[in-house]
Scaffold this motif. Sequence first.
Motif, PDB file in Angstrom:
ATOM      1  N   MET A  24       1.606  -0.919  -0.078  1.00  0.00           N
ATOM      2  CA  MET A  24      -0.183  -0.046  -0.161  1.00  0.00           C
ATOM      3  C   MET A  24       0.806   1.073   0.052  1.00  0.00           C
ATOM      4  SD  MET A  24      -2.868   1.571   0.467  1.00  0.00           S
ATOM      5  CE  MET A  24      -3.863  -0.372   0.866  1.00  0.00           C
ATOM      6  N   ASN A  25       0.105   1.915  -0.639  1.00  0.00           N
ATOM      7  CA  ASN A  25       1.254   3.811  -0.511  1.00  0.00           C
ATOM      8  C   ASN A  25      -0.009   4.922  -0.767  1.00  0.00           C
ATOM      9  OD1 ASN A  25       3.959   3.215  -1.285  1.00  0.00           O
ATOM     10  ND2 ASN A  25       3.579   2.096  -3.348  1.00  0.00           N
ATOM     11  N   LEU A  26       0.296   5.484   0.120  1.00  0.00           N
ATOM     12  CA  LEU A  26      -0.917   6.297   0.598  1.00  0.00           C
ATOM     13  C   LEU A  26       0.213   7.691   1.415  1.00  0.00           C
ATOM     14  CD1 LEU A  26      -3.877   7.242   0.752  1.00  0.00           C
ATOM     15  CD2 LEU A  26      -4.377   6.094   3.053  1.00  0.00           C
ATOM     16  N   SER A  27      -0.380   8.783   0.668  1.00  0.00           N
ATOM     17  CA  SER A  27       0.042  10.305   1.402  1.00  0.00           C
ATOM     18  C   SER A  27      -1.370  11.203   1.110  1.00  0.00           C
ATOM     19  CB  SER A  27       1.360  10.681  -0.130  1.00  0.00           C
ATOM     20  OG  SER A  27       1.312  11.832   0.133  1.00  0.00           O
ATOM     21  N   VAL A  28      -0.765  11.253   3.344  1.00  0.00           N
ATOM     22  CA  VAL A  28      -2.373  12.787   3.039  1.00  0.00           C
ATOM     23  C   VAL A  28      -1.082  13.357   3.988  1.00  0.00           C
ATOM     24  CG1 VAL A  28      -3.759  12.914   4.395  1.00  0.00           C
ATOM     25  CG2 VAL A  28      -3.347  10.892   3.860  1.00  0.00           C
ATOM     26  N   PRO A  29      -1.313  15.007   3.142  1.00  0.00           N
ATOM     27  CA  PRO A  29      -0.659  15.575   3.018  1.00  0.00           C
ATOM     28  C   PRO A  29      -1.955  16.645   5.010  1.00  0.00           C
ATOM     29  CG  PRO A  29      -2.022  16.421   1.191  1.00  0.00           C
ATOM     30  CD  PRO A  29      -1.747  15.021   1.244  1.00  0.00           C
ATOM     31  N   SER A  30      -1.225  17.916   5.328  1.00  0.00           N
ATOM     32  CA  SER A  30      -1.502  18.109   6.193  1.00  0.00           C
ATOM     33  C   SER A  30      -3.007  18.784   6.112  1.00  0.00           C
ATOM     34  CB  SER A  30      -0.308  18.979   6.618  1.00  0.00           C
ATOM     35  OG  SER A  30       0.485  18.619   7.392  1.00  0.00           O
ATOM     36  N   GLY A  31      -3.490  19.278   7.066  1.00  0.00           N
ATOM     37  CA  GLY A  31      -5.621  20.049   6.783  1.00  0.00           C
ATOM     38  C   GLY A  31      -5.950  18.950   5.987  1.00  0.00           C
ATOM     39  N   GLU A  32      -5.396  17.667   5.368  1.00  0.00           N
ATOM     40  CA  GLU A  32      -6.315  16.869   4.428  1.00  0.00           C
ATOM     41  C   GLU A  32      -7.615  16.159   5.132  1.00  0.00           C
ATOM     42  OE1 GLU A  32      -6.828  14.535   0.284  1.00  0.00           O
ATOM     43  OE2 GLU A  32      -5.154  14.272   1.720  1.00  0.00           O
ATOM     44  N   PHE A  33      -8.851  16.109   4.727  1.00  0.00           N
ATOM     45  CA  PHE A  33      -9.764  15.288   5.114  1.00  0.00           C
ATOM     46  C   PHE A  33      -9.859  13.866   4.498  1.00  0.00           C
ATOM     47  CE2 PHE A  33     -13.936  15.598   7.603  1.00  0.00           C
ATOM     48  CZ  PHE A  33     -13.870  14.215   8.067  1.00  0.00           C
ATOM     49  N   LEU A  34      -9.392  12.820   4.485  1.00  0.00           N
ATOM     50  CA  LEU A  34      -9.467  11.806   3.618  1.00  0.00           C
ATOM     51  C   LEU A  34     -10.062  10.940   4.237  1.00  0.00           C
ATOM     52  CD1 LEU A  34      -8.033  10.627   0.773  1.00  0.00           C
ATOM     53  CD2 LEU A  34      -7.210   9.241   3.269  1.00  0.00           C
ATOM     54  N   LEU A 184     -17.294  17.231  12.691  1.00  0.00           N
ATOM     55  CA  LEU A 184     -15.411  17.286  12.198  1.00  0.00           C
ATOM     56  C   LEU A 184     -14.874  17.760  11.184  1.00  0.00           C
ATOM     57  CD1 LEU A 184     -15.713  13.103  12.098  1.00  0.00           C
ATOM     58  CD2 LEU A 184     -14.517  14.416  13.888  1.00  0.00           C
ATOM     59  N   LEU A 185     -15.988  17.867  10.313  1.00  0.00           N
ATOM     60  CA  LEU A 185     -15.330  18.628   9.116  1.00  0.00           C
ATOM     61  C   LEU A 185     -15.321  20.539   9.711  1.00  0.00           C
ATOM     62  CD1 LEU A 185     -18.280  18.484   7.070  1.00  0.00           C
ATOM     63  CD2 LEU A 185     -16.001  18.081   6.560  1.00  0.00           C
ATOM     64  N   LYS A 186     -15.844  20.941  11.129  1.00  0.00           N
ATOM     65  CA  LYS A 186     -15.131  22.629  11.428  1.00  0.00           C
ATOM     66  C   LYS A 186     -14.285  22.380  12.201  1.00  0.00           C
ATOM     67  CE  LYS A 186     -18.018  25.537  14.229  1.00  0.00           C
ATOM     68  NZ  LYS A 186     -17.094  26.727  14.981  1.00  0.00           N
ATOM     69  N   LEU A 187     -14.064  21.303  12.509  1.00  0.00           N
ATOM     70  CA  LEU A 187     -12.620  21.151  13.062  1.00  0.00           C
ATOM     71  C   LEU A 187     -11.623  20.920  12.652  1.00  0.00           C
ATOM     72  CD1 LEU A 187     -11.886  19.904  16.068  1.00  0.00           C
ATOM     73  CD2 LEU A 187     -11.678  17.875  15.131  1.00  0.00           C
ATOM     74  N   ASN A 188     -11.700  20.353  11.435  1.00  0.00           N
ATOM     75  CA  ASN A 188     -10.922  20.252   9.816  1.00  0.00           C
ATOM     76  C   ASN A 188     -10.004  22.051   9.706  1.00  0.00           C
ATOM     77  OD1 ASN A 188     -10.971  20.243   7.035  1.00  0.00           O
ATOM     78  ND2 ASN A 188      -8.787  18.717   7.709  1.00  0.00           N
ATOM     79  N   GLU A 189     -12.022  22.713   9.683  1.00  0.00           N
ATOM     80  CA  GLU A 189     -11.063  23.402   8.454  1.00  0.00           C
ATOM     81  C   GLU A 189     -11.260  24.550   9.839  1.00  0.00           C
ATOM     82  OE1 GLU A 189     -14.918  25.917   7.085  1.00  0.00           O
ATOM     83  OE2 GLU A 189     -14.767  24.109   6.167  1.00  0.00           O
ATOM     84  N   ASP A 190     -11.571  24.772  11.668  1.00  0.00           N
ATOM     85  CA  ASP A 190     -10.903  25.273  12.180  1.00  0.00           C
ATOM     86  C   ASP A 190      -9.703  25.380  12.702  1.00  0.00           C
ATOM     87  OD1 ASP A 190     -13.539  26.649  11.470  1.00  0.00           O
ATOM     88  OD2 ASP A 190     -13.893  25.534  14.223  1.00  0.00           O
ATOM     89  N   LEU A 191      -9.278  24.436  12.746  1.00  0.00           N
ATOM     90  CA  LEU A 191      -8.212  24.002  13.714  1.00  0.00           C
ATOM     91  C   LEU A 191      -6.622  23.923  12.669  1.00  0.00           C
ATOM     92  CD1 LEU A 191      -8.695  22.105  16.781  1.00  0.00           C
ATOM     93  CD2 LEU A 191      -8.921  25.005  16.492  1.00  0.00           C
ATOM     94  N   THR A 193      -6.636  20.310  11.280  1.00  0.00           N
ATOM     95  CA  THR A 193      -6.235  18.808  11.821  1.00  0.00           C
ATOM     96  C   THR A 193      -6.161  17.991  10.920  1.00  0.00           C
ATOM     97  OG1 THR A 193      -7.567  19.678  14.074  1.00  0.00           O
ATOM     98  CG2 THR A 193      -6.533  17.100  13.577  1.00  0.00           C
ATOM     99  N   THR A 194      -5.432  17.135  10.229  1.00  0.00           N
ATOM    100  CA  THR A 194      -5.385  16.500   9.255  1.00  0.00           C
ATOM    101  C   THR A 194      -6.357  15.477   9.900  1.00  0.00           C
ATOM    102  OG1 THR A 194      -3.482  16.375   9.110  1.00  0.00           O
ATOM    103  CG2 THR A 194      -4.379  14.964   8.036  1.00  0.00           C
ATOM    104  N   ILE A 195      -7.180  14.258   8.734  1.00  0.00           N
ATOM    105  CA  ILE A 195      -8.030  13.708   9.780  1.00  0.00           C
ATOM    106  C   ILE A 195      -8.405  12.650   8.153  1.00  0.00           C
ATOM    107  CG2 ILE A 195     -10.859  13.273  10.545  1.00  0.00           C
ATOM    108  CD1 ILE A 195     -10.858  16.127  11.035  1.00  0.00           C
ATOM    109  N   VAL A 196      -8.233  11.531   9.009  1.00  0.00           N
ATOM    110  CA  VAL A 196      -8.420  10.406   7.784  1.00  0.00           C
ATOM    111  C   VAL A 196      -9.550   9.449   8.784  1.00  0.00           C
ATOM    112  CG1 VAL A 196      -7.480   8.210   7.013  1.00  0.00           C
ATOM    113  CG2 VAL A 196      -6.471  10.559   7.436  1.00  0.00           C
ATOM    114  N   MET A 197     -10.463   9.382   7.846  1.00  0.00           N
ATOM    115  CA  MET A 197     -11.643   8.181   8.390  1.00  0.00           C
ATOM    116  C   MET A 197     -12.346   7.377   7.799  1.00  0.00           C
ATOM    117  SD  MET A 197     -15.417  10.037   8.719  1.00  0.00           S
ATOM    118  CE  MET A 197     -15.763  10.447   7.241  1.00  0.00           C
ATOM    119  N   VAL A 198     -12.577   6.416   8.279  1.00  0.00           N
ATOM    120  CA  VAL A 198     -12.892   4.822   7.522  1.00  0.00           C
ATOM    121  C   VAL A 198     -14.511   5.074   7.580  1.00  0.00           C
ATOM    122  CG1 VAL A 198     -13.371   2.394   7.420  1.00  0.00           C
ATOM    123  CG2 VAL A 198     -10.698   4.104   7.611  1.00  0.00           C
ATOM    124  N   THR A 199     -15.025   4.519   6.199  1.00  0.00           N
ATOM    125  CA  THR A 199     -16.364   4.574   6.221  1.00  0.00           C
ATOM    126  C   THR A 199     -17.619   4.119   5.443  1.00  0.00           C
ATOM    127  OG1 THR A 199     -18.497   6.069   5.969  1.00  0.00           O
ATOM    128  CG2 THR A 199     -16.753   6.799   4.613  1.00  0.00           C
TER     129      THR A 199
END
Lengths: 221, 442
Positions: A24-34, A184-191, A193-199
């Motif tokens: 597996m290769n994956l890169s998540v930049p800072s501040g992204e909501f993936l 979670l969206l607000k958290l990502n936007e305001d602060l 914060t990088t968020i990775v969410m399994v759904t």
Amino acid sequence: MIEIKNVSKAYRTDTIETLALQKMNLSVPSGEFLSIMGPSGCGKSTLLNIMGLIDEPSEGTVTLAGQQITDYNGTRIARFRNEQLGFIFQSFHLINDLTVVDNVELPLLYRKVGSKERRRLATEALAHVGLSNRSTHFPNQLSGGQKQRVAIARAIVGRPNIILADEPTGNLDSRMGDEIMDILLKLNEDLGTTIVMVTHDERMAKKTHRLVRLSDGERVS
Amino acid sequence: MLKNYLTLAIKVLKRKPLYTFISLFGISFTLMILMLLTSMFDAMIGNNQPVTNRDRLVIAPMLERTRTETDTIMTIDTVKLADANMRFDTSYTYEDNIVSNSNGPMSYKFVTEHLQNLDGAEYSAFYNDNSNIDGYLDGRKFSFSPYYVNADYWKILDFEFLHGGPLNEQDDEQASQAVVITDKAAKIYFGSAGASVLGQEMQLGKESFKVRGIVARPMSDSPLFAGDVYFPITKVDPRAMSDDDIQGGFSAFFMVASPDKRDALKKEIDFLSENFDMSGDEYYDAIKVYNATAIEGFAQTILQERDSERALRMLFIPVTLLLFLFVALPLINLINLNISRVYERKSEIGVRKAFGANSRDILYQFIFENLVLTFIGGIIGLALALGVISYVNANDLLGITRLSYSYQVFLYFLIVIILFGFLSGILPAYRMSRTNVADSLR
């Protein structure tokens, strides 16, 4: 920034070897909501656990916040998790014997923060998720949505750079799910914060910046 | 952090009342028994009055006379009935080391001539406790156990004098009509153990004696001080005083300057035995004056074993083993209960680790919780033990031995609680602290 390179994870029993993740290769930049989606058993949670340093890859490297973690010992990993990562679980995993505010304080307990400061930060985090009035309740006195908000407060109280959420809306009805998603969206936007969410929920995934799909331990998009 | 652990520990205990009850019952009961045993041992072999210098004592309760000779032993090999007669087939063997012996306390002459001025002894106490004596008052008769003791006896044994004081050298020289009695004897004879008893006359046997002192009843029974009434040694039966034999009715014990000097004194006594002139004895050819430290003497008395070191081994190996088993069984049970209790909290451990706890934090938390549990069990055990001790002492259930509850017993008890809590908590805590976080959260 999260960087997963050539990560494989195999579970071995006496007779069978199951590959949960393959190269597996994956890169998540800072501040992204993936968001990560895929059928049950495709390796989503395994990937999240490896990113969260609560499971080890069989092969490959994990780089978090510019630090390659693969060689860290247990104590260093624990400290890194404590300072950089926050977790939200589908089944909340609150400690039923502790009050809401004590649950939220938990990450600060392992950071040697004084009790008054802990209480202040936890109250602040609870205010952030709109649960100030429930701080002395016990988890069993709360609804599912409220429990998940407590879990979010616990995840953000230590101001981590990365939040890893494993199906945070999976046990909630759609209205409560939306509420959690908004937080979670607000958290990502305001602060930032990088968020990775399994759904499993396409509707939730669409609200995030990017969607990665897995199948049989491999990335398909 | 500790406050958090404490809150959680108490909550966890409240959450499962049955589990908590079983654990607490096991802990408190075990600790109660341990405390009772410690208390009993302390009463018997601790530094309690009157033996406050137990580790400086050497006791010589008796001597053995032996005769070693060659003898012919006849053995009946077969017995047959032939023509209405019994027929015996016999064989004879010669044995080189046939030992015949006689042992018992020593004579007044022997102890005063040979044990009075040993180099290694600071004080040398001699006593005779070989009879009973009747006391008379107003047409009533009482039976007392008399001890005839010399002045050094009072210097070695530190009796708790409720009133008055001990007998001295002058009393020995003049064979004074004075006695020291226990509070129990005072109450029996005079109906009181108050200061007014001092100086009063007691009719004992055919003579009358003035009460010189009243001592508190010792914690436990010991052949060294089991008397009700203590006389000057010279008031013993005149026949016992003038007996020319080396055996008689007297025992001895000595106090050395420091515990490390005990061996030297024991060797000195052995040397005396080995080089004792037996020319005056028509039958026996050697003597041995038994000598032992206080603890060896204790083991010898309990086991009726003559060899002091063997007695000590025979007493302490089974006692230690029994104690070990007694502690090990509830400990294993508690470990088992703890494993299942900790296992139920797998998810909590997972969460704690996910949010930054390392294995050591988890280990400490569970050991701490277990210490809280054992501590509560300990307090209950302590209360139960104190209750039982008071009951046993009030009703003399152990004869003269009374259980002690000194601060030392409490200290041993605290150590036992901590060890118990630590040992029963460490294995389950260690196992859980090593669990994989992802597995715990599944």
